[in-house]
Design an enzyme around this catalytic site. Sequence first.
Site, PDB file in Angstrom:
ATOM      1  CB  SER A  86     -44.754  63.292  -7.859  1.00  0.00           C
ATOM      2  OG  SER A  86     -44.872  62.051  -7.200  1.00  0.00           O
ATOM      3  CD  GLU A 214     -41.517  58.821 -13.479  1.00  0.00           C
ATOM      4  OE1 GLU A 214     -41.222  59.156 -12.311  1.00  0.00           O
ATOM      5  OE2 GLU A 214     -42.027  59.616 -14.293  1.00  0.00           O
ATOM      6  CG  HIS A 310     -40.519  60.192  -9.129  1.00  0.00           C
ATOM      7  ND1 HIS A 310     -41.541  60.420 -10.008  1.00  0.00           N
ATOM      8  CD2 HIS A 310     -40.940  60.659  -7.909  1.00  0.00           C
ATOM      9  CE1 HIS A 310     -42.548  60.988  -9.355  1.00  0.00           C
ATOM     10  NE2 HIS A 310     -42.214  61.156  -8.094  1.00  0.00           N
TER      11      HIS A 310
END
Length: 403
Positions: A86, A214, A310
Amino acid sequence: MVWIYGGAYKFGSVDDPAYDPSRLARDGNLVVVTFNHRVGMEGFARIEGAPANRGLLDQVAALTWVRENITAFGGDPGQVTVFGESAGAGSIASLLAMPSARGLFRRAIAQSVPGTFFSDELATDIATALAGAIGLRPTVSDLLVVDPHTLPGVGAALGARMSQYADRWGPIAHTLTAYSPVVDGEVLPTAPWQALADGAAREVELIIGHTRDEYRLLMALGGLLGQVGEELAAAALQTFGPGADPGHAYRAAFPDAPAERLFELVQSDWLFRMPSLHLAEAQVAGGGRAHLYELTWAAPANGGAMGACHSLDIPLVFGTFSGLGGELIGPAHLDEADALSGLVRAAWTSFATTGDPGWPAYDPEHRTTRILDTEPMTTTYPEEASRRLWQDHVFNALPLITS
């Protein structure tokens, strides 16, 4: 291997138990380094009188320390691999483009690269709003009088009302973070996609990838799962999609997708999936090598509702199943998760050691991609519909809208 944590460029710390590197280091027979760096206003706000991207400069300082000292810990300064997820992956993308980071690492693994990079003008405008919330200007002289412990609250307060700046800040105003790396022309001369396409990192070997679903984690955290109708979906498609009529394009590309799925898809693509794919393509265009992956194993907790969301890759890379990883996986599925984690850790450590993760490099013709799942396979990039929608989009520094 040197880990750079994520956290939307506004939070994060290496004391998070999810980042315990013991198992990775032991199983891979290598040295793992973790470090803290400045985040939020202190790390990434554009402050007059201070260098831009101070959080990135902290990372350069840490990597310089590794180069100068890691031999004493049994490491090889010529065999450094940075890896991060990220905002950590966005930091790695930045480091690949930064002259001050050149030569500090040989390989890099970028997990879910965010596409949010700010132009200097946009970053300055956001910093003005941040400092203005406490009656100050975004300057060193003004902010010297502020207790640093109050600064995270300033960012959080702005995050709750960013949508009111949509006419100036564009899509970023519809997110919850006011921070990203700044393409300031000096610390970060150009956006990573342009830098890599120009060959800035052709000597660095890369793994780049993303998860399949995600944005579903962010939807869950925002209480949006099962709550998105046509109005929200249409707004998201118009705000985040590419081209002149992204709503029509997405509906044509995914004709059976309900409103909530379209809402999720366009934001997964804008924020993580397409920036990651395009970074791999830029590296290849610049004469370098990149290995692409997609994580498709669905988090089994809550009946699999989170999908391959995610941050699911973090417990798989470290082999740690507490905190968020424990919540996503759950105790009933630890054996399955541990087996997949072993495959992922083996690929990551093999790459750090030899440059070969176990699958071929990406090329624009075959688009070779590793699918990370309980039965991993190598195939053509699976998100073809999204790839086609975004193939002409250019990821660059987000501008300040002045007209």
